[in-house]
Design a protein around this motif. Structure first.
Motif, PDB file in Angstrom:
ATOM      1  N   MET A 131      -7.968  14.884  44.929  1.00  0.00           N
ATOM      2  CA  MET A 131      -6.890  15.333  45.807  1.00  0.00           C
ATOM      3  C   MET A 131      -5.789  15.914  44.922  1.00  0.00           C
ATOM      4  SD  MET A 131      -4.493  13.419  48.598  1.00  0.00           S
ATOM      5  CE  MET A 131      -3.282  14.364  49.517  1.00  0.00           C
ATOM      6  N   LEU A 132      -5.536  17.213  45.089  1.00  0.00           N
ATOM      7  CA  LEU A 132      -4.536  17.901  44.279  1.00  0.00           C
ATOM      8  C   LEU A 132      -3.287  18.044  45.141  1.00  0.00           C
ATOM      9  CD1 LEU A 132      -4.834  19.021  41.427  1.00  0.00           C
ATOM     10  CD2 LEU A 132      -5.418  21.237  42.420  1.00  0.00           C
ATOM     11  N   ALA A 133      -2.371  17.085  45.011  1.00  0.00           N
ATOM     12  CA  ALA A 133      -1.198  17.052  45.889  1.00  0.00           C
ATOM     13  C   ALA A 133      -0.012  17.681  45.177  1.00  0.00           C
ATOM     14  CB  ALA A 133      -0.908  15.608  46.291  1.00  0.00           C
ATOM     15  N   LEU A 134      -0.122  18.960  44.855  1.00  0.00           N
ATOM     16  CA  LEU A 134       0.884  19.633  44.019  1.00  0.00           C
ATOM     17  C   LEU A 134       1.521  20.827  44.693  1.00  0.00           C
ATOM     18  CD1 LEU A 134      -0.953  19.807  40.575  1.00  0.00           C
ATOM     19  CD2 LEU A 134       0.661  18.088  41.364  1.00  0.00           C
ATOM     20  N   GLY A 135       1.146  21.133  45.937  1.00  0.00           N
ATOM     21  CA  GLY A 135       1.583  22.403  46.505  1.00  0.00           C
ATOM     22  C   GLY A 135       0.730  23.525  45.926  1.00  0.00           C
ATOM     23  N   PHE A 176       4.251  12.187  55.521  1.00  0.00           N
ATOM     24  CA  PHE A 176       2.925  11.688  55.840  1.00  0.00           C
ATOM     25  C   PHE A 176       2.980  10.173  55.994  1.00  0.00           C
ATOM     26  CE2 PHE A 176       2.514  15.551  53.291  1.00  0.00           C
ATOM     27  CZ  PHE A 176       1.832  16.345  54.198  1.00  0.00           C
ATOM     28  N   THR A 177       2.007   9.631  56.732  1.00  0.00           N
ATOM     29  CA  THR A 177       1.976   8.177  56.941  1.00  0.00           C
ATOM     30  C   THR A 177       0.894   7.554  56.072  1.00  0.00           C
ATOM     31  OG1 THR A 177       0.343   8.318  58.713  1.00  0.00           O
ATOM     32  CG2 THR A 177       2.668   8.493  59.364  1.00  0.00           C
ATOM     33  N   VAL A 178       1.055   6.256  55.788  1.00  0.00           N
ATOM     34  CA  VAL A 178       0.051   5.547  54.987  1.00  0.00           C
ATOM     35  C   VAL A 178      -1.284   5.543  55.740  1.00  0.00           C
ATOM     36  CG1 VAL A 178      -0.578   3.339  53.955  1.00  0.00           C
ATOM     37  CG2 VAL A 178       1.789   4.144  53.830  1.00  0.00           C
ATOM     38  N   ALA A 179      -1.243   5.284  57.052  1.00  0.00           N
ATOM     39  CA  ALA A 179      -2.492   5.255  57.817  1.00  0.00           C
ATOM     40  C   ALA A 179      -3.185   6.618  57.756  1.00  0.00           C
ATOM     41  CB  ALA A 179      -2.211   4.869  59.266  1.00  0.00           C
ATOM     42  N   GLY A 180      -2.395   7.675  57.891  1.00  0.00           N
ATOM     43  CA  GLY A 180      -2.960   9.033  57.860  1.00  0.00           C
ATOM     44  C   GLY A 180      -3.560   9.349  56.491  1.00  0.00           C
ATOM     45  N   ASP A 181      -2.841   8.967  55.419  1.00  0.00           N
ATOM     46  CA  ASP A 181      -3.353   9.293  54.081  1.00  0.00           C
ATOM     47  C   ASP A 181      -4.526   8.390  53.692  1.00  0.00           C
ATOM     48  OD1 ASP A 181      -1.745  11.437  53.835  1.00  0.00           O
ATOM     49  OD2 ASP A 181      -0.453  10.630  52.249  1.00  0.00           O
ATOM     50  N   LEU A 182      -4.521   7.149  54.182  1.00  0.00           N
ATOM     51  CA  LEU A 182      -5.701   6.286  53.955  1.00  0.00           C
ATOM     52  C   LEU A 182      -6.936   6.926  54.578  1.00  0.00           C
ATOM     53  CD1 LEU A 182      -4.752   2.536  54.607  1.00  0.00           C
ATOM     54  CD2 LEU A 182      -6.073   3.431  52.668  1.00  0.00           C
ATOM     55  N   ALA A 183      -6.785   7.385  55.812  1.00  0.00           N
ATOM     56  CA  ALA A 183      -7.908   8.015  56.510  1.00  0.00           C
ATOM     57  C   ALA A 183      -8.346   9.276  55.770  1.00  0.00           C
ATOM     58  CB  ALA A 183      -7.512   8.338  57.951  1.00  0.00           C
ATOM     59  N   LEU A 184      -7.372  10.056  55.305  1.00  0.00           N
ATOM     60  CA  LEU A 184      -7.709  11.306  54.601  1.00  0.00           C
ATOM     61  C   LEU A 184      -8.488  11.007  53.308  1.00  0.00           C
ATOM     62  CD1 LEU A 184      -7.161  14.439  54.584  1.00  0.00           C
ATOM     63  CD2 LEU A 184      -5.230  13.930  53.074  1.00  0.00           C
ATOM     64  N   ARG A 186     -10.196   8.379  52.511  1.00  0.00           N
ATOM     65  CA  ARG A 186     -11.521   7.814  52.838  1.00  0.00           C
ATOM     66  C   ARG A 186     -12.459   8.900  53.360  1.00  0.00           C
ATOM     67  NH1 ARG A 186      -9.260   2.942  55.654  1.00  0.00           N
ATOM     68  NH2 ARG A 186      -9.459   1.243  54.162  1.00  0.00           N
ATOM     69  N   ASP A 187     -11.976   9.674  54.350  1.00  0.00           N
ATOM     70  CA  ASP A 187     -12.847  10.679  54.992  1.00  0.00           C
ATOM     71  C   ASP A 187     -13.307  11.720  53.985  1.00  0.00           C
ATOM     72  OD1 ASP A 187     -12.332   9.324  57.291  1.00  0.00           O
ATOM     73  OD2 ASP A 187     -11.012  10.849  58.174  1.00  0.00           O
ATOM     74  N   GLN A 188     -12.410  12.046  53.051  1.00  0.00           N
ATOM     75  CA  GLN A 188     -12.747  13.092  52.073  1.00  0.00           C
ATOM     76  C   GLN A 188     -13.403  12.497  50.824  1.00  0.00           C
ATOM     77  OE1 GLN A 188     -12.283  16.403  52.482  1.00  0.00           O
ATOM     78  NE2 GLN A 188     -11.202  16.330  54.422  1.00  0.00           N
ATOM     79  N   ALA A 189     -13.626  11.169  50.818  1.00  0.00           N
ATOM     80  CA  ALA A 189     -14.287  10.470  49.694  1.00  0.00           C
ATOM     81  C   ALA A 189     -13.634  10.830  48.354  1.00  0.00           C
ATOM     82  CB  ALA A 189     -15.785  10.801  49.672  1.00  0.00           C
ATOM     83  N   ILE A 190     -12.299  10.771  48.330  1.00  0.00           N
ATOM     84  CA  ILE A 190     -11.549  11.162  47.132  1.00  0.00           C
ATOM     85  C   ILE A 190     -11.742  10.113  46.027  1.00  0.00           C
ATOM     86  CG2 ILE A 190      -9.184  11.488  46.238  1.00  0.00           C
ATOM     87  CD1 ILE A 190     -10.262  13.827  47.986  1.00  0.00           C
ATOM     88  N   LYS A 206       0.512   8.736  50.081  1.00  0.00           N
ATOM     89  CA  LYS A 206      -0.760   8.900  49.358  1.00  0.00           C
ATOM     90  C   LYS A 206      -0.889   7.892  48.212  1.00  0.00           C
ATOM     91  CE  LYS A 206       1.221  12.652  46.610  1.00  0.00           C
ATOM     92  NZ  LYS A 206       2.418  12.938  47.397  1.00  0.00           N
ATOM     93  N   LEU A 207       0.255   7.510  47.615  1.00  0.00           N
ATOM     94  CA  LEU A 207       0.211   6.549  46.506  1.00  0.00           C
ATOM     95  C   LEU A 207      -0.094   5.149  47.015  1.00  0.00           C
ATOM     96  CD1 LEU A 207       3.273   7.721  44.427  1.00  0.00           C
ATOM     97  CD2 LEU A 207       0.847   8.216  44.059  1.00  0.00           C
ATOM     98  N   ILE A 208       0.498   4.818  48.167  1.00  0.00           N
ATOM     99  CA  ILE A 208       0.221   3.498  48.766  1.00  0.00           C
ATOM    100  C   ILE A 208      -1.246   3.454  49.197  1.00  0.00           C
ATOM    101  CG2 ILE A 208       0.863   1.947  50.643  1.00  0.00           C
ATOM    102  CD1 ILE A 208       3.685   3.235  50.526  1.00  0.00           C
ATOM    103  N   ALA A 209      -1.724   4.567  49.732  1.00  0.00           N
ATOM    104  CA  ALA A 209      -3.126   4.624  50.152  1.00  0.00           C
ATOM    105  C   ALA A 209      -4.048   4.531  48.933  1.00  0.00           C
ATOM    106  CB  ALA A 209      -3.374   5.918  50.925  1.00  0.00           C
TER     107      ALA A 209
END
Ligand SMILES: NC(=O)c1ccc[n+]([C@@H]2O[C@H](COP(=O)([O-])OP(=O)(O)OC[C@H]3O[C@@H](n4cnc5c(N)ncnc54)[C@H](OP(=O)(O)O)[C@@H]3O)[C@@H](O)[C@H]2O)c1
Length: 253
Positions: A131-135, A176-184, A186-190, A206-209
């Motif tokens: 996951m490249l969270a850099l813009g 973003f929410t922790v629940a949303g980023d956890l799902a992301l 997981r779903d994307q198998a990062i 994303k860091l908490i996730a």
């Protein structure tokens, strides 16, 4: 009478814009113009660069700005350095509204790197799902590690497809929410997250996730910005405008 120039592009700047408007303090918000449709603001807005230090100093003088507030992103080092120099040239007091940097917890698996090039180097090795969270600005740098499958998250849909050979793109605007980023994640198998130490709550999910999933994080340190007066809360800027602003010449800058 105060006449404030607020350098924005962050959620903190938007929060301060609401406070300034609610207090009836004359102020305008400045955007670099990177986002196609910035959020509507309760203050007059200008968009685009000033033309370096000289341009910003001239703007401060010509517009009769009494207070300069730098609420830009902690990685926007150029405009912050320009603000320090231009404020000193124009004799306008400056304050920065910044987010404290994120601090790792004992269970975090962070690799600290000094810059984007360090993050690229840290990705050497077998193919992973990153996951490249850099813009969007630094995406092309990661062409140097083309073996990975990259997940990109941008505020706007890009005009041209990102240059990475293997990528998936999510267009979404925080916070973003922790629940949303956890799902992301997981779903994307990062397998690993790459991000800047931006600080603040909106991008922290994303860091908490990643912590919850035990994922490694490659954390890019903040760039150097010369010393300046700083606060972390928008309300502290109002106090500074009311009581604390000292022109640079009186502080010997
Ligand atoms: N860098 C990030 O990771 C990041 C993340 C989220 C949001 N942002 C926001 O995006 C904007 C650009 O960031 P950046 O990293 O590209 O900045 P930067 O590298 O520090 O600045 C590049 C140039 O953009 C212009 N500029 C930047 N912020 C401006 C503002 N608020 N108002 C008017 N001109 C501005 C200035 O042009 P002149 O020299 O011509 O005046 C500056 O020299 C900033 O507003 C920042 O808060 C940045």
């Amino acid at each position: 009478m105060a006449n404030v120039l607020l350098l924005g592009g962050t959620s903190e700047a938007s929060a301060l814009a609401r406070l300034l408007a609610a207090q009836g303090i004359a102020a305008r918000l400045s955007y670099a113009g990177r986002t196609h449709a910035p959020l509507a603001q309760p203050l007059p807005t200008r968009i685009g660069g000033f033309g370096g230090v000289a341009g910003l100093a001239a703007y401060l003088r010509e517009e009769g700005i009494t207070h300069l507030v730098d609420a830009t992103h902690p990685f926007a080092a150029q405009i912050s350095a320009h603000a320090i120099a231009a404020a000193a040239q124009a004799g306008v007091p400056l304050i920065a509204l910044t987010r404290p940097a994120w601090q790792g917890q004992p269970q975090d698996r962070w690799t600290m790197v000094p810059d984007v090039a360090g993050a690229v180097a840290a990705l050497a090795g077998p193919a992973r799902r990153v996951m490249l969270a850099l813009g969007r600005l630094h995406v092309a740098d990661f062409l140097a590690q083309p073996q990975h499958d990259y997940l990109l998250r941008f505020v706007d849909a890009p005009a041209a497809p990102p240059p990475l050979p293997r990528h998936r793109l999510v267009v979404d605007r925080g916070p973003f929410t922790v629940a949303g980023d956890l799902a992301l994640l997981r779903d994307q198998a990062i397998d690993v997250v790459v991000c800047k130490n931006a600080g603040g709550s909106g991008a922290q999910a994303k860091l908490i996730a990643a912590r919850a999933l035990g994922l490694p994080v490659i954390m890019i340190d903040r760039p150097f910005i010369p010393p300046r007066q700083k606060v972390h809360e928008p309300a502290q800027v109002l106090d500074w405008i009311a009581h604390g602003a000292t022109p640079p010449a009186l502080r010997g800058v």
